[in-house]
Design an enzyme around this catalytic site. Structure first.
Site, PDB file in Angstrom:
ATOM      1  N   ASP A   1     -10.103  -3.946  -5.284  1.00 22.93           N
ATOM      2  CA  ASP A   1      -9.297  -2.898  -4.659  1.00 22.93           C
ATOM      3  C   ASP A   1      -9.501  -1.601  -5.437  1.00 22.93           C
ATOM      4  O   ASP A   1      -9.368  -1.593  -6.667  1.00 22.93           O
ATOM      5  CB  ASP A   1      -7.825  -3.309  -4.696  1.00 22.93           C
ATOM      6  CG  ASP A   1      -6.912  -2.434  -3.858  1.00 22.93           C
ATOM      7  OD1 ASP A   1      -7.209  -1.235  -3.698  1.00 22.93           O
ATOM      8  OD2 ASP A   1      -5.894  -2.951  -3.367  1.00 22.93           O
TER       9      ASP A   1
ATOM     10  N   SER B   1       0.836  -1.200   0.000  1.00 26.65           N
ATOM     11  CA  SER B   1       0.000   0.000   0.000  1.00 26.65           C
ATOM     12  C   SER B   1       0.875   1.256   0.000  1.00 26.65           C
ATOM     13  O   SER B   1       1.623   1.478  -0.947  1.00 26.65           O
ATOM     14  CB  SER B   1      -0.961  -0.061   1.198  1.00 26.65           C
ATOM     15  OG  SER B   1      -1.972   0.910   1.095  1.00 26.65           O
TER      16      SER B   1
ATOM     17  N   HIS C   1      -8.443  -4.403  -0.952  1.00 25.39           N
ATOM     18  CA  HIS C   1      -7.216  -3.742  -0.531  1.00 25.39           C
ATOM     19  C   HIS C   1      -6.784  -4.318   0.820  1.00 25.39           C
ATOM     20  O   HIS C   1      -7.591  -4.520   1.718  1.00 25.39           O
ATOM     21  CB  HIS C   1      -7.440  -2.235  -0.408  1.00 25.39           C
ATOM     22  CG  HIS C   1      -6.181  -1.493  -0.127  1.00 25.39           C
ATOM     23  ND1 HIS C   1      -5.206  -1.312  -1.086  1.00 25.39           N
ATOM     24  CD2 HIS C   1      -5.708  -0.907   1.006  1.00 25.39           C
ATOM     25  CE1 HIS C   1      -4.196  -0.637  -0.558  1.00 25.39           C
ATOM     26  NE2 HIS C   1      -4.476  -0.378   0.701  1.00 25.39           N
TER      27      HIS C   1
END
Length: 312
Positions: free
Chosen positions: A256, A158, A286
């Site tokens: 995501d 991320s 995600h």
């Protein structure tokens, strides 16, 4: 685009539904968390409500430039993995996933150096990138003396994937360093902070991340910037030149909001002349590797295999 793990799709989507139902029972957070809430949230494991497990194998160190890192040093070392944690540039820590990092260290035979970079909103852009750049430069200069190897790898999840790409660009553009890091492993990163189409269109589904949570995250990390300013290549690596960067493995789930970020980055990375492995995990949201799923075990094994084999 090759989609993987379709045989696990039912399990993965069922987990997403459970996650969304549980999230709907909690009040939505608006604006910047106050200091008390921020401290409480940071004490807990990303994606959970309990503190992370700290393993005795992790060693906290202070390196050049005053940057803190957490080091895992297995008996056999065939390389060094510079790990940059996720958490929206505002959460997470170098000791937030000791178990996963120690498993990488042992199974991929890598010393793992995880960066304790400064977090927003107290330390907005460029503080976090500055710390990651300092850690990378320290490894370029000291890996042989410290760990007995010049084989360096970089990666993260991320925000950590974003910071990994920014760090490689800074090494190239500010210091003329290319080739020192031989591979990059990038899990569900944000590469366009002005928002790709998938970010803008994802909507309000209460998964780990959605359109509004991303927007708030960018405001914390880059306060006062508008969309055009966030397209600066130093902020959004999707707008930067990617020549001279190492082979990469780029992974994202189909559920995501950052799907386009990975698809676009993979295409541009390859066009710039470096090999890319792109993994698109069926039904995964995600941050899916934070949760006990079949696709998580598979993905973490693929990560270890890539880090073990690449850049030798």
């Amino acid at each position: 685009m090759m989609i993987t793990d379709e045989d696990c799709l039912a399990e993965t989507l069922a987990f997403n539904k459970e996650f969304e139902a549980a999230a709907a029972t909690r009040p939505a957070r608006e604006g910047v968390p106050d200091a008390t809430l921020l401290a409480a949230l940071r004490r807990n494991r990303l994606g959970g409500d309990t503190p992370p497990v700290r393993l005795p194998q992790g060693q906290d160190r202070l390196i050049t430039g005053g940057v803190r890192v957490r080091v895992f040093h297995p008996d056999r070392v065939d390389g060094v993995y510079l790990h940059i944690h996720g958490g929206g540039w505002a959460f997470g820590s170098a000791d937030g996933q000791d178990e996963r990092l120690w498993r990488i260290a042992e199974e991929a035979r890598l010393a793992v150096v995880s960066v304790e970079y400064r977090l927003a909103p107290e330390h907005p852009f460029p503080a976090g990138p500055d710390d990651c750049e300092a850690a990378a430069r320290w490894l370029v200069e000291h890996a042989t003396a410290e760990f007995g190897t010049r084989r360096l790898l970089i990666g993260g999840e991320s925000a950590g994937a974003h910071l990994s790409v920014v760090t490689l660009q800074r090494l190239r553009d500010r210091h003329g360093i290319t080739g020192a890091f031989r591979a990059a492993h990038l899990l569900f990163g944000a590469y366009d902070l002005s928002m790709t189409p998938s970010q803008r269109s994802f909507g309000s589904k209460r998964l780990l991340s959605n359109t509004e949570t991303l927007r708030r995250t960018y405001e914390l990390f880059t306060p006062g910037m508008g969309a055009e300013q966030r397209r600066d290549p130093g902020v959004s690596p999707l707008f930067a030149g990617l020549a001279g960067l190492p082979p990469a493995r780029i992974v994202v789930g189909t559920e995501d909001p950052l799907l386009d970020d990975s698809l676009f980055l993979a295409e541009r990375w390859q066009a710039a002349g470096s090999p890319v492995q792109l993994g698109v995990v069926a039904g995964a949201m995600h941050g899916f590797t934070l949760f006990p799923l079949t696709v998580t075990e598979r993905e973490l094994q693929r990560e270890r295999d890539f880090l073990s084999a690449t850049g030798r």
